[in-house]
Scaffold this motif. Structure first.
Motif, PDB file in Angstrom:
ATOM      1  N   ARG A  31     -10.002 -12.951  12.637  1.00 43.69           N
ATOM      2  CA  ARG A  31      -9.714 -13.308  11.243  1.00 43.69           C
ATOM      3  C   ARG A  31     -10.548 -12.510  10.244  1.00 43.69           C
ATOM      4  NH1 ARG A  31      -4.851 -15.465  11.475  1.00 43.69           N
ATOM      5  NH2 ARG A  31      -4.711 -17.159  12.984  1.00 43.69           N
ATOM      6  N   ASP A  32     -11.731 -12.134  10.620  1.00 37.68           N
ATOM      7  CA  ASP A  32     -12.631 -11.440   9.710  1.00 37.68           C
ATOM      8  C   ASP A  32     -12.762  -9.984  10.139  1.00 37.68           C
ATOM      9  OD1 ASP A  32     -14.364 -10.985   7.644  1.00 37.68           O
ATOM     10  OD2 ASP A  32     -16.130 -11.738   8.705  1.00 37.68           O
ATOM     11  N   VAL A  33     -11.692  -9.213   9.914  1.00 37.28           N
ATOM     12  CA  VAL A  33     -11.688  -7.809  10.299  1.00 37.28           C
ATOM     13  C   VAL A  33     -12.700  -7.056   9.439  1.00 37.28           C
ATOM     14  CG1 VAL A  33     -10.300  -5.710  10.405  1.00 37.28           C
ATOM     15  CG2 VAL A  33      -9.284  -7.900  11.024  1.00 37.28           C
ATOM     16  N   SER A  34     -13.592  -6.351  10.083  1.00 36.22           N
ATOM     17  CA  SER A  34     -14.663  -5.642   9.397  1.00 36.22           C
ATOM     18  C   SER A  34     -14.395  -4.141   9.364  1.00 36.22           C
ATOM     19  CB  SER A  34     -15.999  -5.906  10.117  1.00 36.22           C
ATOM     20  OG  SER A  34     -16.968  -4.968   9.754  1.00 36.22           O
ATOM     21  N   LEU A  35     -14.463  -3.544   8.179  1.00 34.15           N
ATOM     22  CA  LEU A  35     -14.282  -2.104   8.060  1.00 34.15           C
ATOM     23  C   LEU A  35     -15.355  -1.355   8.854  1.00 34.15           C
ATOM     24  CD1 LEU A  35     -13.343  -1.626   4.294  1.00 34.15           C
ATOM     25  CD2 LEU A  35     -11.894  -1.191   6.275  1.00 34.15           C
ATOM     26  N   ARG A  36     -16.550  -1.911   8.867  1.00 33.86           N
ATOM     27  CA  ARG A  36     -17.639  -1.287   9.601  1.00 33.86           C
ATOM     28  C   ARG A  36     -17.331  -1.239  11.101  1.00 33.86           C
ATOM     29  NH1 ARG A  36     -23.039  -0.480   8.504  1.00 33.86           N
ATOM     30  NH2 ARG A  36     -22.773  -1.526   6.503  1.00 33.86           N
ATOM     31  N   GLU A  37     -16.848  -2.349  11.656  1.00 32.48           N
ATOM     32  CA  GLU A  37     -16.537  -2.390  13.081  1.00 32.48           C
ATOM     33  C   GLU A  37     -15.344  -1.497  13.421  1.00 32.48           C
ATOM     34  OE1 GLU A  37     -18.120  -3.706  15.642  1.00 32.48           O
ATOM     35  OE2 GLU A  37     -19.723  -4.181  14.224  1.00 32.48           O
ATOM     36  N   TYR A  50     -13.376   4.058   3.600  1.00 32.37           N
ATOM     37  CA  TYR A  50     -13.281   3.914   2.147  1.00 32.37           C
ATOM     38  C   TYR A  50     -12.626   5.125   1.488  1.00 32.37           C
ATOM     39  CZ  TYR A  50     -16.126  -0.229   2.692  1.00 32.37           C
ATOM     40  OH  TYR A  50     -16.588  -1.474   3.071  1.00 32.37           O
ATOM     41  N   ARG A  51     -12.385   6.174   2.243  1.00 31.14           N
ATOM     42  CA  ARG A  51     -11.620   7.301   1.711  1.00 31.14           C
ATOM     43  C   ARG A  51     -10.131   6.978   1.698  1.00 31.14           C
ATOM     44  NH1 ARG A  51     -14.696  11.128   5.857  1.00 31.14           N
ATOM     45  NH2 ARG A  51     -16.762  11.193   4.874  1.00 31.14           N
ATOM     46  N   HIS A  52      -9.755   5.919   2.428  1.00 27.19           N
ATOM     47  CA  HIS A  52      -8.340   5.543   2.540  1.00 27.19           C
ATOM     48  C   HIS A  52      -8.035   4.155   1.981  1.00 27.19           C
ATOM     49  CE1 HIS A  52      -7.936   9.010   5.210  1.00 27.19           C
ATOM     50  NE2 HIS A  52      -9.016   8.579   5.834  1.00 27.19           N
ATOM     51  N   PHE A  53      -9.019   3.260   2.028  1.00 24.73           N
ATOM     52  CA  PHE A  53      -8.808   1.874   1.618  1.00 24.73           C
ATOM     53  C   PHE A  53      -9.929   1.434   0.690  1.00 24.73           C
ATOM     54  CE2 PHE A  53      -7.642   2.562   6.090  1.00 24.73           C
ATOM     55  CZ  PHE A  53      -6.259   2.507   5.970  1.00 24.73           C
ATOM     56  N   SER A  54      -9.568   0.719  -0.371  1.00 28.06           N
ATOM     57  CA  SER A  54     -10.589   0.293  -1.331  1.00 28.06           C
ATOM     58  C   SER A  54     -11.507  -0.769  -0.739  1.00 28.06           C
ATOM     59  CB  SER A  54      -9.935  -0.227  -2.610  1.00 28.06           C
ATOM     60  OG  SER A  54      -9.059  -1.310  -2.318  1.00 28.06           O
ATOM     61  N   ASP A  55     -10.956  -1.590   0.148  1.00 26.63           N
ATOM     62  CA  ASP A  55     -11.742  -2.640   0.775  1.00 26.63           C
ATOM     63  C   ASP A  55     -10.969  -3.196   1.968  1.00 26.63           C
ATOM     64  OD1 ASP A  55      -9.722  -4.252  -0.336  1.00 26.63           O
ATOM     65  OD2 ASP A  55     -10.973  -4.904  -2.008  1.00 26.63           O
ATOM     66  N   ARG A  56     -11.519  -4.223   2.584  1.00 22.45           N
ATOM     67  CA  ARG A  56     -10.900  -4.848   3.753  1.00 22.45           C
ATOM     68  C   ARG A  56      -9.497  -5.365   3.435  1.00 22.45           C
ATOM     69  NH1 ARG A  56     -10.603 -10.166   4.758  1.00 22.45           N
ATOM     70  NH2 ARG A  56     -10.327 -10.886   6.916  1.00 22.45           N
ATOM     71  N   GLY A  57      -9.348  -5.979   2.262  1.00 22.18           N
ATOM     72  CA  GLY A  57      -8.052  -6.522   1.871  1.00 22.18           C
ATOM     73  C   GLY A  57      -6.990  -5.446   1.768  1.00 22.18           C
ATOM     74  N   ASP A  58      -7.373  -4.283   1.240  1.00 19.47           N
ATOM     75  CA  ASP A  58      -6.442  -3.169   1.115  1.00 19.47           C
ATOM     76  C   ASP A  58      -5.999  -2.688   2.493  1.00 19.47           C
ATOM     77  OD1 ASP A  58      -4.975  -1.120  -0.132  1.00 19.47           O
ATOM     78  OD2 ASP A  58      -6.675   0.258  -0.056  1.00 19.47           O
ATOM     79  N   LEU A  59      -6.929  -2.623   3.440  1.00 18.87           N
ATOM     80  CA  LEU A  59      -6.589  -2.236   4.808  1.00 18.87           C
ATOM     81  C   LEU A  59      -5.582  -3.222   5.403  1.00 18.87           C
ATOM     82  CD1 LEU A  59      -6.888  -0.742   7.500  1.00 18.87           C
ATOM     83  CD2 LEU A  59      -8.971  -2.062   7.917  1.00 18.87           C
ATOM     84  N   LEU A  60      -5.805  -4.507   5.202  1.00 17.83           N
ATOM     85  CA  LEU A  60      -4.906  -5.513   5.757  1.00 17.83           C
ATOM     86  C   LEU A  60      -3.518  -5.443   5.129  1.00 17.83           C
ATOM     87  CD1 LEU A  60      -7.306  -8.569   6.145  1.00 17.83           C
ATOM     88  CD2 LEU A  60      -6.421  -7.049   7.932  1.00 17.83           C
ATOM     89  N   LEU A  61      -3.444  -5.070   3.847  1.00 19.10           N
ATOM     90  CA  LEU A  61      -2.133  -4.887   3.220  1.00 19.10           C
ATOM     91  C   LEU A  61      -1.374  -3.750   3.899  1.00 19.10           C
ATOM     92  CD1 LEU A  61      -2.930  -5.279  -0.597  1.00 19.10           C
ATOM     93  CD2 LEU A  61      -1.815  -6.936   0.913  1.00 19.10           C
ATOM     94  N   HIS A  62      -2.087  -2.702   4.282  1.00 24.81           N
ATOM     95  CA  HIS A  62      -1.455  -1.600   5.001  1.00 24.81           C
ATOM     96  C   HIS A  62      -1.017  -2.040   6.399  1.00 24.81           C
ATOM     97  CE1 HIS A  62      -3.010   0.920   1.771  1.00 24.81           C
ATOM     98  NE2 HIS A  62      -2.235   1.880   2.215  1.00 24.81           N
ATOM     99  N   VAL A  63      -1.804  -2.897   7.036  1.00 26.22           N
ATOM    100  CA  VAL A  63      -1.409  -3.439   8.341  1.00 26.22           C
ATOM    101  C   VAL A  63      -0.104  -4.219   8.199  1.00 26.22           C
ATOM    102  CG1 VAL A  63      -2.004  -5.095  10.160  1.00 26.22           C
ATOM    103  CG2 VAL A  63      -3.749  -3.531   9.281  1.00 26.22           C
ATOM    104  N   ALA A  64      -0.015  -5.040   7.164  1.00 23.67           N
ATOM    105  CA  ALA A  64       1.191  -5.839   6.931  1.00 23.67           C
ATOM    106  C   ALA A  64       2.392  -4.938   6.655  1.00 23.67           C
ATOM    107  CB  ALA A  64       0.963  -6.803   5.773  1.00 23.67           C
TER     108      ALA A  64
END
Length: 198
Positions: A31-37, A50-64
């Motif tokens: 549930r708590d996907v970490s950009l660092r991990e 961070y060159r591709h996603f503004s934050d964790r939420g942005d990454l998850l939007l791309h996953v969706a």
């Protein structure tokens, strides 16, 4: 030092790799996907995502969004012109079972306001309409079918189909008592389509 991200090709490849890693973690129930991990798993610096996603939420939007793209591909692959509605529904259910975390994410509230996710989901809906032969019909008909399939997917995921009053248990349960998605989809959709077509 990693050379990933030094060319447009490598930057795009890294972006897709990060999305794929995050998607796998979401499907594993994280549930708590970490950009660092995720960066560590990809073998890049913690700053690279961070060159591709503004934050964790942005990454998850791309996953969706990629999830909807994959669902679109699954629906498009169903044979037939038009494709059998029950076969489309089965493909939909099988996708949800194969990728439970990202399927839940795709329809979550955080994704509702995302233009990226909206565009991907619109392509999925268009594919469903086209493959089901519903082009040119009242849009409410397509939405009714979509609602049926989506609702049935949720019921199957929750293990509620055999508990429905009057459900065709023999048609939806295998010899070992487990619900068989294909049989359940066909039995329920056949009944609902019959009522809708009057």
């Amino acid at each position: 030092m990693s050379t990933l991200g030094t060319t447009p090709y490598h930057r795009d490849a890294l972006k897709e790799q990060l999305i794929a890693i995050a998607a796998d973690r979401v499907d594993a129930g994280e549930r708590d996907v970490s950009l660092r991990e995720i960066a560590r798993t990809a073998g890049v610096s913690t700053a690279a995502p961070y060159r591709h996603f503004s934050d964790r939420g942005d990454l998850l939007l791309h996953v969706a969004a990629r999830g909807f793209d994959a669902l679109t591909a699954a629906l498009t692959a169903v044979p037939g012109e038009p494709a059998d509605l029950a076969a489309l529904a089965t493909a939909y259910v099988e996708f949800a079972r194969a990728f439970p975390g990202r399927y839940e994410l795709m329809f979550s509230r955080p994704c509702a306001g995302s233009e990226l996710v909206h565009e991907s989901s619109a392509r999925t809906m268009a594919a469903f309409v086209e493959r089901a032969g519903l082009d040119g019909q009242d849009p409410s008909v397509a939405l009714a079918y979509w609602s049926l399939v989506h609702g049935l997917t949720g019921l199957l995921a929750a293990g509620k189909v055999r508990a429905l009053p009057g459900a065709p248990v023999a048609a939806v349960a295998g010899k070992d008592g487990d619900v068989r998605e294909d049989a359940a989809v066909r039995a329920v959709i056949a009944a609902v389509v019959s009522v809708m077509r009057g």
